[in-house]
Design an enzyme around this catalytic site. Structure first.
Site, PDB file in Angstrom:
ATOM      1  N   THR A   1       0.752  -1.113   0.184  1.00  0.00           N
ATOM      2  CA  THR A   1       0.016   0.107  -0.056  1.00  0.00           C
ATOM      3  C   THR A   1       0.696   0.973   0.053  1.00  0.00           C
TER       4      THR A   1
ATOM      5  N   ARG B   1     -28.936  -9.388  22.460  1.00  0.00           N
ATOM      6  CA  ARG B   1     -27.773  -8.491  22.170  1.00  0.00           C
ATOM      7  C   ARG B   1     -26.579  -9.701  21.878  1.00  0.00           C
TER       8      ARG B   1
ATOM      9  N   SER C   1     -15.015  -9.930   3.935  1.00  0.00           N
ATOM     10  CA  SER C   1     -15.952  -8.461   4.254  1.00  0.00           C
ATOM     11  C   SER C   1     -17.164  -8.784   5.263  1.00  0.00           C
TER      12      SER C   1
ATOM     13  N   TYR D   1      -7.917  -3.664   5.972  1.00  0.00           N
ATOM     14  CA  TYR D   1      -6.979  -4.252   5.536  1.00  0.00           C
ATOM     15  C   TYR D   1      -7.154  -5.566   4.584  1.00  0.00           C
ATOM     16  N   GLU D   2      -6.234  -5.833   3.847  1.00  0.00           N
ATOM     17  CA  GLU D   2      -6.560  -7.004   2.873  1.00  0.00           C
ATOM     18  C   GLU D   2      -7.661  -6.698   1.883  1.00  0.00           C
TER      19      GLU D   2
HETATM   20  C1  LIG Z   1      -4.545 -21.431  12.703  1.00  0.00           C
HETATM   21  C2  LIG Z   1      -3.735 -19.905  12.379  1.00  0.00           C
HETATM   22  C3  LIG Z   1      -4.763 -18.817  12.592  1.00  0.00           C
HETATM   23  C4  LIG Z   1      -4.198 -17.479  11.816  1.00  0.00           C
HETATM   24  C5  LIG Z   1      -4.929 -16.414  12.063  1.00  0.00           C
HETATM   25  C6  LIG Z   1      -4.294 -15.190  11.450  1.00  0.00           C
HETATM   26  C7  LIG Z   1      -4.966 -14.083  11.476  1.00  0.00           C
HETATM   27  C8  LIG Z   1      -4.359 -13.115  10.751  1.00  0.00           C
HETATM   28  C9  LIG Z   1      -4.503 -11.796  11.489  1.00  0.00           C
HETATM   29  C10 LIG Z   1      -3.924 -10.665  10.537  1.00  0.00           C
HETATM   30  C11 LIG Z   1      -3.252  -9.655  11.225  1.00  0.00           C
HETATM   31  C12 LIG Z   1      -3.059  -8.355  10.695  1.00  0.00           C
HETATM   32  C13 LIG Z   1      -2.156  -8.190   9.490  1.00  0.00           C
HETATM   33  C14 LIG Z   1      -2.835  -6.843   8.904  1.00  0.00           C
HETATM   34  C15 LIG Z   1      -1.939  -7.012   7.470  1.00  0.00           C
HETATM   35  C16 LIG Z   1      -2.450  -6.302   6.515  1.00  0.00           C
HETATM   36  C17 LIG Z   1      -1.996  -6.371   5.175  1.00  0.00           C
HETATM   37  C18 LIG Z   1      -2.469  -5.835   3.889  1.00  0.00           C
HETATM   38  O1  LIG Z   1      -3.360  -4.955   4.033  1.00  0.00           O
HETATM   39  S1  LIG Z   1      -1.608  -6.076   2.730  1.00  0.00           S
HETATM   40  C19 LIG Z   1      -2.347  -5.011   1.311  1.00  0.00           C
HETATM   41  C20 LIG Z   1      -3.572  -5.451   0.882  1.00  0.00           C
HETATM   42  N1  LIG Z   1      -4.149  -4.947  -0.096  1.00  0.00           N
HETATM   43  C21 LIG Z   1      -5.192  -5.083  -0.668  1.00  0.00           C
HETATM   44  O2  LIG Z   1      -5.794  -6.143  -0.353  1.00  0.00           O
HETATM   45  C22 LIG Z   1      -5.604  -4.420  -2.022  1.00  0.00           C
HETATM   46  C23 LIG Z   1      -6.876  -4.658  -2.475  1.00  0.00           C
HETATM   47  N2  LIG Z   1      -6.966  -4.656  -3.877  1.00  0.00           N
HETATM   48  C24 LIG Z   1      -6.877  -5.666  -4.494  1.00  0.00           C
HETATM   49  O3  LIG Z   1      -6.945  -6.878  -4.079  1.00  0.00           O
HETATM   50  C25 LIG Z   1      -6.770  -5.633  -6.250  1.00  0.00           C
HETATM   51  O4  LIG Z   1      -6.618  -4.414  -6.644  1.00  0.00           O
HETATM   52  C26 LIG Z   1      -8.221  -5.588  -6.714  1.00  0.00           C
HETATM   53  C27 LIG Z   1      -8.684  -7.237  -6.734  1.00  0.00           C
HETATM   54  C28 LIG Z   1      -9.229  -4.701  -5.973  1.00  0.00           C
HETATM   55  C29 LIG Z   1      -8.375  -5.317  -8.233  1.00  0.00           C
HETATM   56  O5  LIG Z   1      -7.109  -5.675  -8.624  1.00  0.00           O
HETATM   57  P1  LIG Z   1      -6.434  -5.416 -10.170  1.00  0.00           P
HETATM   58  O6  LIG Z   1      -5.476  -6.256 -10.334  1.00  0.00           O
HETATM   59  O7  LIG Z   1      -6.743  -4.196 -10.342  1.00  0.00           O
HETATM   60  O8  LIG Z   1      -7.725  -6.258 -10.848  1.00  0.00           O
HETATM   61  P2  LIG Z   1      -8.390  -6.154 -12.214  1.00  0.00           P
HETATM   62  O9  LIG Z   1      -9.429  -5.084 -12.472  1.00  0.00           O
HETATM   63  O10 LIG Z   1      -7.439  -5.854 -13.344  1.00  0.00           O
HETATM   64  O11 LIG Z   1      -8.699  -7.608 -12.463  1.00  0.00           O
HETATM   65  C30 LIG Z   1      -9.969  -8.035 -11.665  1.00  0.00           C
HETATM   66  C31 LIG Z   1      -9.677  -9.650 -11.875  1.00  0.00           C
HETATM   67  O12 LIG Z   1      -8.831 -10.289 -11.281  1.00  0.00           O
HETATM   68  C32 LIG Z   1      -9.211 -11.296 -10.415  1.00  0.00           C
HETATM   69  N3  LIG Z   1      -8.634 -11.239  -9.314  1.00  0.00           N
HETATM   70  C33 LIG Z   1      -8.171 -10.250  -8.507  1.00  0.00           C
HETATM   71  N4  LIG Z   1      -7.465 -10.909  -7.487  1.00  0.00           N
HETATM   72  C34 LIG Z   1      -7.346 -11.914  -7.436  1.00  0.00           C
HETATM   73  C35 LIG Z   1      -6.772 -13.263  -6.556  1.00  0.00           C
HETATM   74  N5  LIG Z   1      -6.163 -12.622  -5.887  1.00  0.00           N
HETATM   75  N6  LIG Z   1      -7.025 -14.259  -7.047  1.00  0.00           N
HETATM   76  C36 LIG Z   1      -7.587 -14.473  -8.395  1.00  0.00           C
HETATM   77  N7  LIG Z   1      -8.086 -13.639  -9.121  1.00  0.00           N
HETATM   78  C37 LIG Z   1      -8.094 -12.279  -8.927  1.00  0.00           C
HETATM   79  C38 LIG Z   1     -10.626 -10.892 -10.113  1.00  0.00           C
HETATM   80  O13 LIG Z   1     -11.675 -11.897  -9.832  1.00  0.00           O
HETATM   81  C39 LIG Z   1     -11.154 -10.219 -11.483  1.00  0.00           C
HETATM   82  O14 LIG Z   1     -11.319 -11.460 -12.506  1.00  0.00           O
HETATM   83  P3  LIG Z   1     -12.364 -11.136 -13.812  1.00  0.00           P
HETATM   84  O15 LIG Z   1     -12.098 -12.416 -14.384  1.00  0.00           O
HETATM   85  O16 LIG Z   1     -11.910 -10.141 -14.534  1.00  0.00           O
HETATM   86  O17 LIG Z   1     -13.713 -10.965 -13.045  1.00  0.00           O
HETATM   87  C1  LIG Z   2      -4.396  -1.853  10.309  1.00  0.00           C
HETATM   88  C2  LIG Z   2      -3.897  -1.890   9.052  1.00  0.00           C
HETATM   89  C3  LIG Z   2      -2.926  -2.653   8.447  1.00  0.00           C
HETATM   90  C4  LIG Z   2      -2.475  -2.703   7.329  1.00  0.00           C
HETATM   91  N1  LIG Z   2      -1.364  -3.299   7.106  1.00  0.00           N
HETATM   92  C5  LIG Z   2      -0.789  -3.291   5.642  1.00  0.00           C
HETATM   93  C6  LIG Z   2       0.452  -3.921   5.420  1.00  0.00           C
HETATM   94  O1  LIG Z   2       0.905  -4.695   6.209  1.00  0.00           O
HETATM   95  N2  LIG Z   2       0.770  -3.845   4.207  1.00  0.00           N
HETATM   96  C7  LIG Z   2       0.406  -3.228   3.221  1.00  0.00           C
HETATM   97  O2  LIG Z   2       0.742  -3.078   1.966  1.00  0.00           O
HETATM   98  N3  LIG Z   2      -0.749  -2.446   3.403  1.00  0.00           N
HETATM   99  C8  LIG Z   2      -1.528  -2.471   4.726  1.00  0.00           C
HETATM  100  N4  LIG Z   2      -2.537  -1.772   5.132  1.00  0.00           N
HETATM  101  C9  LIG Z   2      -3.144  -1.069   4.150  1.00  0.00           C
HETATM  102  C10 LIG Z   2      -4.442  -1.654   3.541  1.00  0.00           C
HETATM  103  O3  LIG Z   2      -4.367  -2.630   3.008  1.00  0.00           O
HETATM  104  C11 LIG Z   2      -5.463  -0.517   2.626  1.00  0.00           C
HETATM  105  O4  LIG Z   2      -5.500   0.468   3.640  1.00  0.00           O
HETATM  106  C12 LIG Z   2      -6.627  -1.332   2.208  1.00  0.00           C
HETATM  107  O5  LIG Z   2      -6.367  -2.293   1.244  1.00  0.00           O
HETATM  108  C13 LIG Z   2      -7.583  -0.009   1.639  1.00  0.00           C
HETATM  109  O6  LIG Z   2      -6.841   0.602   1.020  1.00  0.00           O
HETATM  110  P1  LIG Z   2      -7.121   2.016   1.033  1.00  0.00           P
HETATM  111  O7  LIG Z   2      -6.509   2.669   2.010  1.00  0.00           O
HETATM  112  O8  LIG Z   2      -6.411   2.907  -0.479  1.00  0.00           O
HETATM  113  O9  LIG Z   2      -8.501   2.524   0.765  1.00  0.00           O
HETATM  114  P2  LIG Z   2      -9.320   3.400  -0.376  1.00  0.00           P
HETATM  115  O10 LIG Z   2      -9.267   2.457  -1.528  1.00  0.00           O
HETATM  116  O11 LIG Z   2      -8.917   4.742  -0.476  1.00  0.00           O
HETATM  117  O12 LIG Z   2     -10.890   3.431   0.329  1.00  0.00           O
HETATM  118  C14 LIG Z   2     -11.606   4.402   0.703  1.00  0.00           C
HETATM  119  C15 LIG Z   2     -13.145   4.440   0.038  1.00  0.00           C
HETATM  120  O13 LIG Z   2     -13.075   4.313  -1.218  1.00  0.00           O
HETATM  121  C16 LIG Z   2     -13.885   3.200  -1.783  1.00  0.00           C
HETATM  122  N5  LIG Z   2     -13.505   2.650  -2.742  1.00  0.00           N
HETATM  123  C17 LIG Z   2     -12.161   2.339  -3.339  1.00  0.00           C
HETATM  124  N6  LIG Z   2     -11.976   1.855  -4.642  1.00  0.00           N
HETATM  125  C18 LIG Z   2     -13.365   1.586  -4.753  1.00  0.00           C
HETATM  126  C19 LIG Z   2     -13.991   1.020  -5.892  1.00  0.00           C
HETATM  127  N7  LIG Z   2     -13.027   0.322  -7.024  1.00  0.00           N
HETATM  128  N8  LIG Z   2     -15.177   0.745  -5.933  1.00  0.00           N
HETATM  129  C20 LIG Z   2     -15.856   1.255  -5.001  1.00  0.00           C
HETATM  130  N9  LIG Z   2     -15.451   1.815  -3.664  1.00  0.00           N
HETATM  131  C21 LIG Z   2     -14.217   2.049  -3.822  1.00  0.00           C
HETATM  132  C22 LIG Z   2     -13.827   2.130  -0.270  1.00  0.00           C
HETATM  133  O14 LIG Z   2     -14.825   1.092  -0.473  1.00  0.00           O
HETATM  134  C23 LIG Z   2     -13.535   3.187   0.829  1.00  0.00           C
HETATM  135  O15 LIG Z   2     -15.163   3.339   1.186  1.00  0.00           O
HETATM  136  C24 LIG Z   2      -2.887  -1.871   6.383  1.00  0.00           C
HETATM  137  C25 LIG Z   2      -4.120  -0.968   6.761  1.00  0.00           C
HETATM  138  C26 LIG Z   2      -4.500  -1.097   7.949  1.00  0.00           C
HETATM  139  C27 LIG Z   2      -5.722  -0.404   8.499  1.00  0.00           C
END
Ligand SMILES: CCCCCCCCCCCCCCC/C=C/C(=O)SCCNC(=O)CCNC(=O)[C@H](O)C(C)(C)COP(=O)(O)OP(=O)(O)OC[C@H]1O[C@@H](n2cnc3c(N)ncnc32)[C@H](O)[C@@H]1OP(=O)(O)O
Ligand SMILES: Cc1cc2nc3c(=O)[nH]c(=O)nc-3n(C[C@H](O)[C@H](O)[C@H](O)COP(=O)(O)OP(=O)(O)OC[C@H]3O[C@@H](n4cnc5c(N)ncnc54)[C@H](O)[C@@H]3O)c2cc1C
Length: 642
Positions: A123, A314, A363, A404-405
């Site tokens: 990110t 609740r 979600s 996240y994720e």
């Molecule tokens: C026993 C043990 C227990 C353990 C428990 C563990 C608990 C864990 C605790 C967690 C701790 C907390 C840690 C927090 C850490 C946080 C980390 C992060 O947040 S990392 C950053 C995460 N960021 C995101 O998730 C970003 C979200 N955005 C996306 O994923 C993508 O941009 C998008 C999917 C929204 C769009 O991607 P893009 O490349 O732009 O896609 P296109 O529009 O070009 O294509 C869409 C097309 O692709 C397919 N698609 C997308 N993703 C996937 C995938 N992963 N696999 C397969 N296919 C995928 C999608 O289905 C579309 O397909 P289509 O056929 O075109 O419809």
């Molecule tokens: C606790 C925490 C831990 C994290 N850890 C990591 C990490 O370890 N590594 C890492 O890389 N990132 C990490 N992140 C970042 C996280 O993955 C992003 O914040 C998350 O993916 C959301 O992206 P954004 O912040 O750009 O939100 P935005 O996309 O800016 O979202 C803002 C609003 O816009 C809307 N929106 C955006 N795009 C669309 C769309 N296409 N259609 C409709 N609505 C849309 C959303 O629904 C939301 O309401 C972490 C975040 C948090 C809060």
């Protein structure tokens, strides 16, 4: 019951053994309550325990077992995070799934031995959701066979990655790969950030902590900038994608295979959310059976607040959800591990199904977990608002999962793409091509629900009703979308105009999956008493959830008003049936007092005495007169008295 929750008797026993060992190791306990520590103190405390754990882990758990590791983590380090949270949750999984065998041999043993600490940096300040518009670049320099990482402007700074700010010295960095002026899109690179000896940032790297957050403050979420920072070509993670020395690009078998670290967390976080929900409910339910307030029958003494139907309403539906999420989460992890294995050997055919399923589940589960925890807090009245309950911290950490994720709305829309494609198959008479998770979309449903007419149907009529509403909403939203396109609307514009309806379909589909997972699990149980208790919970679940989404079934007459009354009555009936088991249903998760970190949720129920003790230990009570009083308030009052 613990065996049902944790997957087997062995697992439940191991958890108990681990908790018992930790109870005997004071060096692994919080040295004082976390709410009384500053952020710096908490980070220091966490690092202290983490290093002891690294030394002694082998004496307490089997370190190769993720479930044991996770339990150890929750007990000792807690849910506010730790300096290596992302190392285990994303860095190692990213290397395991995306690095070639050769790369794994080089980096994985070092990561596993904790010689290096890593995170996952994707990110940026300007973009998190839309990965195609990330701005960090990795430009291939043919002459030196290096990638040059660069942050072209402030919005391209990596922003948010956990433990990036201060703890990690390596990261898997996602950057747009550019070769001979052609952009191949976001790719993962292994990047050293800090000197291994001094821990100072390497030249060309700007790095730091992004500041305090709503919760999860032991984690140093960070920022990161590159100034033309060079890494070897071989630091591109090359399991699926390759770049040869001459710049030839070999594309992966699936365009999104590099997203696997995200799918990993989405799959695993479901049980993590279930645990947080159950923890908050354990605290609230125990407290509700200690707290006495008011009378139901004026001739009787004050009742435990858990006797109030509103209190049960609740809390109990969320108890059912916690179980449902745990069971659905366990199924999802199994599916994820299967797909991962297939992916590693080149079969990517199941990736789309897994992506759709995990997108919907993360979600719905995170949203409902947040709702349930907040209700648990309110159910504790004033004391719920105190950090002594610890529920606010659980809430803050849990709802991070809504963002996240993949932001929840965005992930629901990902599932909607899959549902719309499935709807198109149904409409074109190709229902036989539907995958197992959406096969119901192609099945003709009955005109009305038989819920109240076949009461011993073993939940079949409920499942059919969930299927009916999910199918109807999916086809309705898809019709709306196809209709707009037929009228000449551009695909993306039409999509946006239907997105609320599309996300409704995604939620209904996901809630159906959760119900089915719960039913599948209950059907598998052999022990009569456990089955009975869980069947009651499942009754509450299906009726409560159906009531919650009843409008979808009422609009086309699938459910009648009298059936709705029947469902409502069933909810009240099962609230009463569950009441005697409520505390046990949560105690069965076997959270120790060390893990819960809650004065209100203590196992012994000795709440009031310990609340007073807790308050007295507040740093503000070290002196009777604070310097804020002597410096400001006292002079003010004296001046006013003159
Ligand atoms: C026993 C043990 C227990 C353990 C428990 C563990 C608990 C864990 C605790 C967690 C701790 C907390 C840690 C927090 C850490 C946080 C980390 C992060 O947040 S990392 C950053 C995460 N960021 C995101 O998730 C970003 C979200 N955005 C996306 O994923 C993508 O941009 C998008 C999917 C929204 C769009 O991607 P893009 O490349 O732009 O896609 P296109 O529009 O070009 O294509 C869409 C097309 O692709 C397919 N698609 C997308 N993703 C996937 C995938 N992963 N696999 C397969 N296919 C995928 C999608 O289905 C579309 O397909 P289509 O056929 O075109 O419809
Ligand atoms: C606790 C925490 C831990 C994290 N850890 C990591 C990490 O370890 N590594 C890492 O890389 N990132 C990490 N992140 C970042 C996280 O993955 C992003 O914040 C998350 O993916 C959301 O992206 P954004 O912040 O750009 O939100 P935005 O996309 O800016 O979202 C803002 C609003 O816009 C809307 N929106 C955006 N795009 C669309 C769309 N296409 N259609 C409709 N609505 C849309 C959303 O629904 C939301 O309401 C972490 C975040 C948090 C809060």
């Amino acid at each position: 019951m613990a065996a049902q929750i944790w997957g087997s008797e062995k697992r439940a026993r191991r958890r108990r053994e681990i908790s018992a060992k930790i109870a005997q190791m004071p060096e692994l306990h919080d040295s004082k309550p976390l709410p009384f520590m500053t952020r710096e103190e908490k980070i220091m405390e966490s690092a202290r325990k983490l290093t002891i754990l690294t030394e002694k882990m082998g004496q307490i758990i089997d370190p190769t077992d993720p479930a044991e590791l996770y339990h150890l983590n929750n007990e000792v380090l807690g849910l506010e995070g730790n300096p290596m949270a992302l190392h285990g949750v994303m860095f190692i999984p990213a290397l395991s799934a995306q690095a070639s065998d050769e790369q794994q041999a080089k980096w994985l043993p070092r990561a596993l031995r904790r010689e290096i600490i890593g995170t996952y940096a994707q990110t940026e300040l300007g973009h998190g959701t839309n990965l195609q518009n990330l701005e960090t670049t990795a430009t291939y320099d043919l002459a030196t066979q290096e990638f040059v990482l660069h942050t072209p402007q402030i919005t391209a700074l990596k922003w948010w990655p956990g433990n990036l700010g201060k703890s990690s010295n390596y990261a898997v960095v996602v950057a747009h790969m550019i070769i001979k002026a052609k952009n191949y899109g976001p790719h993962p690179f292994m990047v050293q950030l800090r000197d291994e000896k001094t821990h100072e940032p390497l030249p060309g790297i700007t790095i730091g902590d992004i500041g305090p957050k709503m919760a999860y403050n032991i984690v140093d979420n960070g920022f990161l900038g590159f100034n033309k920072y060079r890494i070897p070509r071989t630091n591109l993670l090359m399991r699926h994608t390759k770049v040869e020395a001459d710049g030839t690009y070999i594309k992966p078998p699936h365009a999104k295979i590099n997203y696997s670290a995200m799918v990993h967390v989405r799959a695993y976080m479901l049980t993590g959310q279930a645990i947080m929900l159950a923890s908050a409910l354990n605290i609230a339910t125990r407290y509700s059976s200690v707290r006495r307030q008011g009378q139901i029958d004026k001739s009787q003494p004050e009742v435990k607040v858990l006797e109030y139907q509103t209190q049960q309403h609740r809390l109990f539906p969320s108890i059912a959800r916690a179980y449902a999420f745990q069971f659905a989460g366990a199924e999802t992890v199994k599916l994820y591990e299967h797909v991962l294995k297939e992916m590693k050997s080149g079969n990517v055919s199941l990736m789309a199904d897994l992506h759709a399923l995990t997108s919907g589940l993360k979600s719905v589960v995170t949203y409902q977990t947040g709702e349930g925890i907040e209700q648990a807090r309110m159910a504790c009245g004033g004391h719920g608002y105190s950090m002594a309950s610890y529920i606010s911290e659980i809430y803050g950490v849990a709802i991070g999962g809504c963002t996240y994720e993949g932001e929840n709305m965005v992930m629901l829309l990902q599932l909607a793409r899959y549902l719309v494609k499935s709807a198109a198959l149904v409409k074109s008479g190709q229902s036989s091509k539907l995958g197992p998770l959406v096969a119901y979309l192609g099945v003709k449903s009955e005109p009305t629900s038989l819920i109240d007419r076949i009461p011993n149907s073993g939940f079949t009529e409920y499942v059919k009703t969930f299927q009916h509403v999910s199918k109807r909403q999916t086809l309705k939203a898809a019709d709306m979308f196809f209709g707009l396109m037929e009228k000449g609307e551009k695909r993306e514009i039409a999509w946006n105009k239907c997105s609320v309806e599309l996300n409704r379909a995604s939620r209904l589909h996901t809630r159906l999956f959760i119900v089915e997972a719960f039913v599948r699990r209950v059907n598998e149980i052999a022990d009569i008493r456990i089955k009975e208790a869980l069947t009651d919970l499942l009754h509450l679940h299906v009726n409560y959830e159906l009531l919650d989404i009843a409008s979808y079934a009422l609009e086309d007459g699938f459910l009648s008003a009298s059936q709705l009354d029947y469902i409502r009555d069933q909810v009240y009936l099962y609230l009463g049936k569950i009441r005697p088991n409520a505390v046990s249903l949560l105690d069965s998760w076997e959270f120790s007092d060390i893990e819960l970190r809650s004065v209100l949720g203590r196992r012994d129920g000795n709440v009031y005495e310990n609340l007073f003790k807790w308050a007295k230990s507040s740093p503000l009570n070290k002196t009777d007169v604070l310097s804020s009083v002597t410096q400001y308030l006292k002079p003010m009052m004296e001046k006013a008295r003159l």
